[in-house]
Design a protein around this motif. Structure first.
Motif, PDB file in Angstrom:
ATOM      1  N   HIS A   1       0.863  -1.174   0.000  1.00 27.43           N
ATOM      2  CA  HIS A   1       0.000   0.000   0.000  1.00 27.43           C
ATOM      3  C   HIS A   1       0.901   1.225   0.000  1.00 27.43           C
ATOM      4  O   HIS A   1       2.114   1.103   0.123  1.00 27.43           O
TER       5      HIS A   1
ATOM      6  N   CYS B   1      -4.856   5.726  -0.014  1.00 30.00           N
ATOM      7  CA  CYS B   1      -3.943   4.629  -0.329  1.00 30.00           C
ATOM      8  C   CYS B   1      -3.596   4.767  -1.794  1.00 30.00           C
ATOM      9  O   CYS B   1      -4.459   4.672  -2.655  1.00 30.00           O
TER      10      CYS B   1
ATOM     11  N   TYR C   1      -1.265   3.043  -3.634  1.00 25.82           N
ATOM     12  CA  TYR C   1      -0.822   1.919  -4.462  1.00 25.82           C
ATOM     13  C   TYR C   1      -1.887   0.836  -4.580  1.00 25.82           C
ATOM     14  O   TYR C   1      -2.486   0.436  -3.584  1.00 25.82           O
ATOM     15  N   LEU C   2      -2.081   0.391  -5.821  1.00 28.60           N
ATOM     16  CA  LEU C   2      -3.083  -0.633  -6.098  1.00 28.60           C
ATOM     17  C   LEU C   2      -2.881  -1.839  -5.185  1.00 28.60           C
ATOM     18  O   LEU C   2      -1.829  -2.450  -5.168  1.00 28.60           O
ATOM     19  N   CYS C   3      -3.933  -2.157  -4.400  1.00 28.00           N
ATOM     20  CA  CYS C   3      -3.754  -3.216  -3.418  1.00 28.00           C
ATOM     21  C   CYS C   3      -4.890  -4.216  -3.451  1.00 28.00           C
ATOM     22  O   CYS C   3      -5.093  -4.951  -2.496  1.00 28.00           O
TER      23      CYS C   3
ATOM     24  N   HIS D   1      -8.949  -1.258  -3.027  1.00 25.31           N
ATOM     25  CA  HIS D   1      -8.037  -0.122  -3.181  1.00 25.31           C
ATOM     26  C   HIS D   1      -8.794   1.195  -3.316  1.00 25.31           C
ATOM     27  O   HIS D   1      -8.451   2.192  -2.683  1.00 25.31           O
TER      28      HIS D   1
ATOM     29  N   MET E   1      -9.992   2.600  -0.158  1.00 23.16           N
ATOM     30  CA  MET E   1      -8.990   2.918   0.871  1.00 23.16           C
ATOM     31  C   MET E   1      -8.584   4.383   0.774  1.00 23.16           C
ATOM     32  O   MET E   1      -7.414   4.732   0.871  1.00 23.16           O
TER      33      MET E   1
HETATM   34 CU1  CUA Z   1      -4.314  -0.103  -0.042  1.00 19.58          CU
HETATM   35 CU2  CUA Z   1      -4.390   0.659  -2.201  1.00 19.58          CU
END
Ligand code: CUA
Ligand code: HEA
Ligand code: HEA
Ligand code: CU
Lengths: 622, 203, 266
Positions: free
Chosen positions: C173, C208, C210-212, C216, C219
């Motif tokens: 993340h 957030c 970054y692709l998580c 995502h 977030m």
């Molecule tokens: Cu956690 Cu994107």
């Protein structure tokens, strides 16, 4: 019956099925012998089936038909050209060793991939048009952007330049073909396999990791993630094979008199690019292999449990993927040099500087990979050196930009569609480059990385850069390839829609990113609502413009005005031939007698084709 | 039609560079192979020298036993070269038996490698270092295997008496490839088995 | 002679470019400057806009004027001038970008070095451990020994350097507070270090970056319907109060847990 045995697509069907099934059986047997449990593990079997199905496909299309007899000592006629040249449209669906046929195969195939990748963009732009969820779920959204990125980069942008290079480079060098025609054909036929692998991952839940495929997220994604890794590896092998071919061709197949500094700049650009491909592409294959082993074999390269290192993947991946962005733009720079010089009737300003700056970019390109990781928590001492090397790349790139301006100056600028695209490229690429320079500066990058500012940057360099060069190249060589002129009015219409829509689509993304909109999200803060609506509308216009282009190309290829050998008055070797060029290019070896851009010199020529004996001319014309 | 096609194919003499295109292509390809190994070495260095991660269970890598294996592979590089020397003397049987010797040495190497895998105290699934150890040596083993297949094919073609001292790029290529595999092994052996700090003293 | 024509144009281009720069700078839209580091980063941005506008102005002007002045008339068979280069010009357009690049390096390095307050934060400020998970954040106040539950808000005192340690439980993340110009990834297999000094009291969005995975999008506290709380920057006094409350609550929870266990045991 016989068609099923001759090398062709029909044979591919059963050979790839045969190889796939055999490999699955062997895999199951091995698992049985090693006492692994369960013996029939379908994910392993599908992986094996894909890899050996690919080999089977190459066997079926005829990739090995030449080598096997050679090994068992049959006499091979090096002058057997039965698989060479296209005499009907069917020959484009066969294993063909003619670089011109392969070039067209590449270009048409990759352009279809562009349409598919662009189609995905249209779908997710529809989702992004308004806040909230409209058409896609989160999973679908992630799958579509990942496919969009991967398809655009690995099976469109990198290979389309290989296609243009394939068509043009042997002609420009005065060579009859590439150095390894069969390897050339094999590397083309790997592409449909790679594309099929990537697209078929939709059937297995697709992959949702973005085109970068970072672990440990990639360990979670459905089985489609493995197909993404296999697809990238196959596409990578294809581009390595092509690069080896280009390098050998450029070094050993030049016509007499073609010294290094008489080579057209497109050739120089491809020389630098191919060197990059050879040295960099294996790294992405390595990264993909490791990530795939983690997924399919339970290794622990990047896992938490096994003490792996997730950032190691990023280092290896970007060690390829930054040089890759120059792989995606250097051949375009070469095209721009050709187009601007020819259509502005002026020698390229600072030929050597432009040639060397390609090499400079290629070398520097290896030292900057970590600028994608400023906020990833890499070793902090690496940040400043990487920042410096990244910024230095602006200098050779600037030399190119200014040299093209110098080429336009004092020329006689013909505003053909090809030239419009080339000139539009200069403006759009400068914008993209400048935002790249901003991103190179660590504190600024850290404050906005992974936001839409990045998306704006890379679409300016990819669309405003590479894609515009590709269009310029398409329009420039269209008369050579088809023997007919395209419709100039439709071409200009295409350019203006693209240029305006491109800026309206991608420029506002800078502001969105600065204001805090992250990338890869299906929904966003309400404050970005109206700007996203604007972007989506413009992007639809951008997509629609492609239809004009496709119509223009297809219609003009059949009904356009005959073009003649040299509609643009180009001096490089390909314009000395008829349009389209004869199957074996040059009836006799041409002789190069001067530089490639001697515009404005009274009666100057780059090369001459010595008079062939009359009998031969007749046959070539026939 | 194809007859006419053949007739039209012109003889084009390229710019004289004096280079053998096939050999040059092979060498460039080997550069990219080296880069593939480079990716794995990069990971290895990252884990072992920067991350200072040890082998699973602080395992002792059998450097001494493997040096015998290294010797075998280096020897096979010489036998591969003998094949070319024999060819220059137009001694076809010599070519064949040199290739055969190379093939046998290569097979012994591969066999010993597999044996080492079985006696090692860890598997690819045991921690990251286990994974990279098996991947590096396995990737090399795969290249040895491909080399063995090529040697086999070269032996087949030798039986047809097709190589001549003037025209044997295929044979030359295979021996260059074999040397490459050998060199990579020497690097791998040095880095993975011998470099100080990587071999954990037996407990 | 050629340069004589070029020089005035270069000056005009610079002027037009400067106007573009000014427009870009005046109309720049940036989030609030809610940290002490933000100002410097925004100065960097202004500097970028300044030279970018000028470079863009010059390139575009030369392109447009060149195309207009030297355009071909219909059926124009003339050829361009046979010029192959001009060493002086080429040196010039290598040297000027070099100077700009050096300026960027100096500026970037200076800001980078100046804004690293990790050591200060570790010594005299708050030290906070951020753990990213799918899909939210957990915070550990290392100085105060408070470990917040999932889905808690981050509360920090104003004007103090904060030293963050970041890790993740599952995937990558990135903890991003645009108003702070602060972003750092949380990686599952390592700890990252970063620092920032909040300078404004208020609540700010946490994104957030970054692709998580599927969560995502959610977030991001700015997205409607997100359950991620914003970060709250409070005065020192409020912060102390909050810490006391948290501690009391934690103690009470622990006591309750104790009681239930003793009750169960009995
Ligand atoms: Cu956690 Cu994107
Ligand atoms: C064709 C592809 C292409 C090209 C050519 C470039 C070119 C450059 N890129 Fe870009 N970049 C991408 C494709 C490309 N990039 C992609 C796809 C990503 C995102 C990947 C992802 O995360 O998904 C990315 C991301 C990216 C990042 C990481 C951002 C982040 O994730 O946080 C950075 C940071 O340094 C960067 C920098 C640069 C620089 C400095 C250049 C330079 O080469 C630009 C040089 C050009 C100019 C500067 C303009 C012309 C020059 C002049 C007119 C001279 C005068 C100018 C000056 C002196 C400033 N790029
Ligand atoms: C060469 C590369 C390339 C190209 C040309 C494009 C083209 C476009 N891209 Fe893409 N893009 C990437 C490479 C590229 N992109 C990459 C690498 C990413 C990162 C992915 C990631 O995050 O991992 C990305 C991500 C990306 C995003 C960010 C997604 C996100 O982070 O959430 C967006 C958002 O708007 C976007 C939009 C577009 C648009 C509107 C186009 C338009 O230019 C497209 C125009 C459309 C067409 C040209 C097709 C039109 C076709 C038709 C209208 C119908 C005809 C069709 C058939 C007959 C089948 N792209
Ligand atoms: Cu990059």
């Amino acid at each position: 019956m016989t068609t099923a045995l001759k090398p062709n697509l029909a044979r591919c069907i059963w050979t790839s099925a045969l190889f796939a099934v055999l490999a699955m059986l062997v895999a199951a047997a091995v698992r049985q012998i090693l006492g692994m449990d369960p013996v029939v593990q379908w994910s392993t079997l599908v992986v094996v089936a894909y890899i050996f199905g690919a080999v089977g496909f190459i066997v079926g299309i005829g990739g090995f038909d030449y080598w096997w007899p050679w090994i068992i000592g049959k006499d091979i006629d090096p002058h057997d050209h039965s698989q060479h040249g296209a005499y009907s449209w069917r020959d484009y669906f066969k294993f063909n060793t003619d670089h011109k046929v392969i070039g067209i195969q590449y270009i048409v195939f990759t352009f279809i991939m562009f349409l598919i990748g662009g189609m995905f963009a249209m779908i997710f732009r529809a989702e992004l048009a308004n806040p909230g969820y409209q058409v896609l779920s989160d999973e679908q959204y992630n799958a579509l952007i990942s496919q969009h990125g991967v398809i655009m980069i690995f099976v469109f942008l990198v290979p389309v330049f290989a296609g243009i290079g394939n068509y043009v480079i042997p002609l420009m060098l005065g060579a009859p073909d590439m150095a390894f025609p069969r390897v050339n054909a094999v590397s083309f036929w790997l592409l449909p396999i790679a594309s099929f692998t990537l697209l078929s991952s939709f059937a297995f839940g697709s992959f949702d990791t973005g085109w970068t495929g970072y672990p440990t997220l990639s360990e979670q994604s459905p089985f489609g993630g493995t197909l993404f890794q296999i697809g990238v590896i196959i596409a990578g092998s294809s581009s390595i094979a092509t690069a080896v071919n280009f390098l050998v061709t450029i070094v050993t197949m030049r016509a007499p008199g073609m010294t290094l500094f008489r080579m057209p700049l497109l050739v120089w650009a491809n020389l630098a690019t191919s060197a990059l491909v050879v040295a960099a592409t294996p790294f992405v294959a390595g990264a993909m292999f490791m990530a795939m082993f983690d997924r399919e074999m339970g290794t622990n390269f990047f896992t938490i449990a096994g003490g792996g290192s997730a950032i190691a993947y990023q280092h290896i991946f970007w060690f390829y993927s930054h040089p890759a962005v120059y792989i995606m733009v250097l051949p375009g720079f070469g095209i721009i040099s050709e187009v601007i010089a020819t259509h502005s009737r002026k020698p390229v300003f600072g030929y050597r500087a432009v040639a060397f700056s390609s090499a400079g970019i290629a070398v520097l390109g290896f030292s900057v990979w970590a600028h994608h990781m400023f906020a990833s928590g890499m070793a902090s001492w690496l940040r400043v050196p990487i920042m410096i090397s990244t910024l230095l790349i602006a200098i050779p790139t600037g030399i190119k930009i200014f040299s093209w301006l110098g080429t336009v100056w004092d020329g006689v600028v013909r505003l053909t569609t090809a030239n419009l695209f080339a000139l539009g490229f200069i403006i759009a690429f400068t914008i993209g480059g400048l935002s790249g320079v901003m991103l190179a500066v660590v504190p600024f990058d850290v404050s906005i990385t992974n936001s839409y500012f990045i998306v704006a940057h890379f679409h300016y360099v990819l669309f405003g850069g590479s894609i515009l060069t590709i269009f310029a190249g398409f329009y420039h060589w269209f008369p050579k390839v088809t023997g007919r002129m395209y419709n100039e009015r439709l071409g200009r219409l295409h350019f203006w829609i693209v240029f305006i829509a491109l800026n309206v689509t991608f420029f506002p993304m800078h502001y969105q990113g600065l204001m805090g909109m992250p990338r890869r999200v299906a929904d966003y803060a309400p404050e970005f609502g109206w700007s996203n609506t604007l972007i989506s509308v413009a992007s639809f216009a951008l997509g629609a413009s492609t239809l004009i282009f496709v119509y223009n190309m297809i219609h003009s290829a059949r009904h356009g005005k005959p073009a003649g050998a040299n509609p643009w008055g180009g001096l490089t070797l390909e314009w000395l031939l008829s349009s389209p060029p004869p199957v074996f290019n040059f009836p006799v070896t041409p002789r190069v007698i001067g530089g490639p851009y001697r515009f404005g010199e009274e009666g100057a020529r780059h090369a001459i084709i010595p008079e062939p004996e009359p009998a031969e001319t007749e046959k070539v014309g026939a | 039609m194809s007859a006419a096609v053949e007739h039209n194919a012109p003889e084009v003499q390229p710019y004289r560079t004096g280079l053998n295109p096939n050999l040059m292509g092979l060498i460039i390809f080997l550069v990219s192979e080296l880069a593939l190994f480079g990716a794995f070495f990069m990971y290895y260095g990252h884990m072992r020298f920067i991350g200072k991660v040890d082998y699973p269970g602080a395992f002792h890598i059998p450097a001494n036993e493997t040096s015998i294996n290294t010797l075998i592979l280096v020897l096979s590089s010489f036998t591969a070269e003998f094949a070319l020397l024999a060819l220059l003397k137009r001694h076809n049987a010599g070519v064949f038996f040199s290739l055969l010797a190379t093939f046998i040495l290569g097979s012994i190497f591969l066999g010993l490698q597999v044996h080492e895998y079985m006696i090692l105290g860890f598997t690819p699934q045991d921690t990251a270092v286990g994974s990279i150890f098996f991947s590096l040596t396995g990737l090399h083993g795969l290249h040895v295997f491909v080399g063995l297949v090529l040697l086999l094919l070269a032996m087949i073609r030798t039986c047809t008496h097709k190589w001549t001292p003037e025209k044997h790029t295929g044979l030359l290529g295979i021996s260059v490839y074999w040397h490459f595999v050998d060199i990579v092994w020497v690097i791998l052996f040095t880095v993975v088995y011998c470099l100080p700090g990587t071999v954990t003293a037996p407990a | 002679m050629k340069n004589l024509k070029v020089l005035p144009l270069a000056i005009i281009g610079t002027v037009i470019g400067a106007v573009i720069s000014v427009i870009l700078i005046v109309t720049r839209t940036l989030p609030m400057q809610a940290s002490e580091q933000a100002a410097n980063i925004d100065y960097l941005y202004i500097f970028f806009l300044a030279f970018s506008g000028i470079i863009f102005g010059i390139v575009t002007l030369f392109l447009l004027v060149g195309v207009y002045r030297f355009r071909a008339r219909p059926n124009d068979q003339r050829e361009g001038k046979n010029v192959h280069g001009n060493t002086g010009l080429e040196i010039l357009w290598t040297a000027i970008p070099f100077v700009i690049v050096v300026a960027c390096v100096i500026g970037g390095w200076y800001v980078l070095a100046k804004d690293d307050v990790y050591a200060a934060g570790e010594k005299s400020g708050q030290k906070i451990h951020i753990i990213g998970y799918q899909f939210g954040w957990k915070f550990d106040y290392m100085n105060e020994e408070i470990a917040l539950k999932e889905e808690a808000e981050l509360v920090v005192p104003v004007g103090q350097p904060i030293a963050f340690e970041l890790t993740s439980n599952d995937v990558m993340h990135a903890f991003w507070v645009p108003d702070w110009r602060f972003q750092m990834s949380t990686l599952p297999t390592q700890t990252n270090y970063a620092s920032v000094t909040p300078s404004k009291i208020g609540t700010f969005d946490v994104v957030c970056a970054y692709l998580c995975g599927v969560g995502h999008t959610g977030m991001n506290s700015a997205v409607e319907g997100s359950i991620i709380p914003q970060v709250r920057v409070v005065s020192q006094a409020d912060f102390d109060k909050w810490v006391a409350e948290r501690k009391a609550a934690l103690a009470q929870e622990a006591e309750q847990a104790d009681q239930t266990t003793t009750a169960e045991a009995a």
